[in-house]
Design an enzyme around this catalytic site. Structure first.
Site, short mmCIF file in Angstrom:
data_model
loop_
_atom_site.label_atom_id
_atom_site.label_comp_id
_atom_site.label_asym_id
_atom_site.label_seq_id
_atom_site.Cartn_x
_atom_site.Cartn_y
_atom_site.Cartn_z
N ARG A 52 0.88 -1.18 0.00
CA ARG A 52 0.00 0.00 0.00
C ARG A 52 0.91 1.21 0.00
NH1 ARG A 52 -2.74 4.03 0.18
NH2 ARG A 52 -4.84 4.24 0.98
N GLU A 60 -11.06 5.11 -5.54
CA GLU A 60 -11.43 3.70 -5.65
C GLU A 60 -11.71 3.36 -7.11
OE1 GLU A 60 -11.22 1.60 -3.21
OE2 GLU A 60 -10.83 3.10 -1.67
N ARG A 94 -1.23 -5.41 4.69
CA ARG A 94 -0.42 -4.95 3.57
C ARG A 94 0.76 -4.15 4.12
NH1 ARG A 94 -5.21 -1.91 0.35
NH2 ARG A 94 -5.27 -0.97 2.41
#
Length: 174
Positions: A52, A60, A94
């Site tokens: 990330r 998004e 992540r």
């Protein structure tokens, strides 16, 4: 009051600097781009990492500019070797890190400069002061230039988009 504020700033700087001294490094090839702020990297030992990008939040995929943000990140790093400096994982496990391309470009900063992501100020305290300043300035410059998502009159920040999607108003993911 001013003295207390400067003390808090100094403590924050020391904490961020200390955490970066313990930062780990991943070097590998980008094998997938999930969206405008998430990649998958295969290191030299063939271990797969989901990364990330630190300090940014991209639209998004279902959001306006979501696909363009993903394509921009693909253009920057897909099938390229990258170096990730990191010291934390997010709630999805992540790796959250600063991604550097093979030529030393800060990919996180470049996404902001292209107008493909916001500077994620919620986590700005985890950045070095100079990164925080450069990311903030890149966002301001992209806004003024109406670059990328800033061409929209009222772009919706991804954190707002996700909040409304949780209430069933649109579809998106974190």
């Amino acid at each position: 009051m001013i003295l207390i504020r400067y003390f808090k700033i100094a403590v924050a700087f020391i904490c961020v600097s200390a955490s970066l001294l313990h930062a780990e490094t991943i070097v590998g090839q980008v094998v997938a781009v999930s969206d405008g702020d998430t990649i998958k990297v295969l290191d030299d030992s063939k271990k797969l990492f989901v990364i990330r990008l630190m300090g940014i939040d991209a639209p998004e995929k279902a959001q306006p500019f979501g696909q363009r943000a993903k394509q921009s990140l693909s253009d920057l790093v897909f099938e390229s070797r990258v170096e990730i400096k990191w010291d934390k994982r997010d709630r999805y496990n992540r790796v959250v890190g600063k991604v550097l391309s093979s030529n030393g470009t800060d990919v996180c900063l470049e996404q902001i400069a292209r107008g493909m992501a916001w500077h994620y100020k919620r986590y700005a305290g985890e950045q070095l002061v100079e990164e925080r300043i450069s990311y903030d300035q890149a966002e301001k410059t992209a806004r003024v230039a109406h670059a990328g998502l800033w061409a929209d009159d009222q772009p919706i920040a991804p954190w707002d988009w996700r909040r409304t999607s949780l209430n069933g108003h649109n579809k998106g993911s974190d």
